[in-house]
Write an enzyme that holds these catalytic residues in place. Structure first.
Site: not given
Length: 445
Positions: A227, A229
């Site tokens: 994911h 970030s």
């Protein structure tokens, strides 16, 4: 005791006690009045003058964290909307919400895609199948030049890469995406990637991402993302081992023009990554500073002292304006990747007061030595600088290029560009090889 004497005691008592007490009360009132006037005078200068403000530095080494008022919801929404707006393949440099950012954004479908920040060595690859068929996702790649977002480091830790963000924060895909950026650690096995699972505007919470060396090659970090970030790379040497990183020493100055009496020279001590040099170039643009010659590599160790910069030679006709010919850079400013610089200011000499400075030499040659404190006899780099009025400082005219061949698929073209574009600290760069063998751009095509 007689009655006459006792009748005078109350009045005597009042005279003896009352007068000192009254005087003391009057003195206290005077002191209070004077103190209030004195305090008021320290806050308000005569004739409404304010406290003098120290002159701002024209070229800040790095900005200290600013205390800004909380952002409103519309401001936050506009911030992220601009970051995720497709840039049509362009790399944008912009100050948003008091953060200097370099970013690119695009829409990606089931065929995948690639984002590249030009001249920084940073890329994000979204493989085919990462997005479901029939869907389109907006993704962004962001280089964060706000140093307050970097991890808080100890004296033994060194920052060896930029802070990179992939957006939107928290986005996940069906296949892992690959984030690639450069580092300058001499021992890749000591370099550990860090992640902050926060958005750009939130307080950062940096945590190690795997063991040291898990995501690093010779000069590159490559992370498979589940994911999106924030990410960076920190140098952490084992106990008893010396950690080292490569620096690039970049010399900047403004053009030397006829009649100019002063010239300032600035030497930057940068991580040897393409994005660090681009930061210095961007920092110099408002002041007309330009890079003078190729950068020089420097072997910087985390176990040693401050960095020294000594002026050793100035050509005839010029003199050093500064009080000292030696400058010092704190060790942690370099070790923690703060991009510091030091400057010297030179002045043309005149034979007498009536002589114009333009009659002096129209060329300046400077030699400087730089080394870590205590290692002057073991390791030192020599910096040479030369500028003249005759040389052309103008940017070269744009070269007309033939239209790009579109026989290659755009995805393949972007992947080839990603592999060929970044610089390498080892000097293994296909463009240097091309220049050595004398090939021009047309022959390469």
């Amino acid at each position: 005791m007689c009655p006459q004497e006792s009748s005078f005691q109350p009045s005597q008592f009042l005279l003896l006690v009352g007068i000192p007490v009254g005087s003391a009360l009057l003195l206290v009132q005077c002191l209070r009045w004077y103190r209030s006037r004195w305090l008021l005078g320290t806050c308000l200068k005569p004739d409404g003058q304010e406290e003098p403000v120290s002159p701002s530095t024209p070229l800040p080494e790095y900005d200290a964290p600013r205390q800004c008022p909380p952002a409103t919801l519309p401001e936050i929404a506009a911030f992220y909307q601009e970051l995720h707006m497709p840039t049509q393949g362009q790399t944008i440099i912009r100050q948003l919400m008091n953060k200097l950012l370099v970013f690119s954004a695009r829409e990606v479908d089931h065929r995948g895609g690639c984002l590249i920040l030009q001249d920084t060595g940073i890329s994000l690859h979204i493989p085919p199948g990462a997005v479901a068929v029939g869907r389109q996702e907006r993704v962004s790649l962001i280089l964060v030049w706000d140093l307050s977002d970097a991890p808080s480091l100890s004296r033994s830790q060194g920052l060896v890469s930029p802070v990179v963000a992939c957006g939107p924060h928290g986005a996940s895909f069906l296949q892992p995406c690959t984030l690639t950026f450069k580092h300058c650690a001499q021992q890749p096995s000591y370099a550990r990637t860090y992640s902050s699972d926060t958005s750009l505007l939130d307080a950062k919470a940096w945590r190690p991402l795997g063991r040291p060396g898990a995501h690093t090659s010779l000069d590159e970090c490559r992370i498979l993302l589940s994911h999106f970030s924030l990410y960076t790379c920190v140098l952490e040497a084992p106990v008893g081992q010396a950690a080292r990183k490569w620096l690039q020493l970049a010399v900047f100055c403004s053009p030397l023009v006829p009649g100019q009496s002063h010239l300032q020279l600035r030497v930057y001590f940068l991580n040897n990554t393409p994005c660090a040099l681009q930061w210095a170039v961007t920092n110099e643009q408002p002041h007309g500073g330009r890079l003078r010659g190729p950068c020089q590599l420097f072997d910087f160790t985390g176990a040693r002292g401050d960095q020294c910069l000594k002026l050793k030679y100035i050509s005839e006709g010029w003199e050093n304006v500064d009080d000292s010919s030696s400058q010092l850079v704190p060790h942690l400013h370099i070790w923690h990747g703060k991009c510091p610089f030091r400057s010297f200011c030179f002045r043309r000499k005149a034979v007498n007061e009536n002589e114009d400075c333009s009659a002096s030499t129209n060329e300046i040659i400077v030699t400087m030595h730089t080394f870590q404190d205590g290692l002057e006899t073991k390791y030192m780099e020599i910096l040479r600088f030369q500028a003249s009025e005759e040389e052309s400082w103008a940017a070269p005219p744009p070269v007309s290029q033939p239209p790009l061949c579109n026989r290659l698929p755009s995805e393949l073209f972007e992947q080839l560009q990603m592999l060929l574009e970044p610089n390498s600290i080892t000097g293994v760069d296909w463009r240097r090889l091309v220049s050595c063998v004398g090939l021009c751009g047309m022959k390469i095509r």
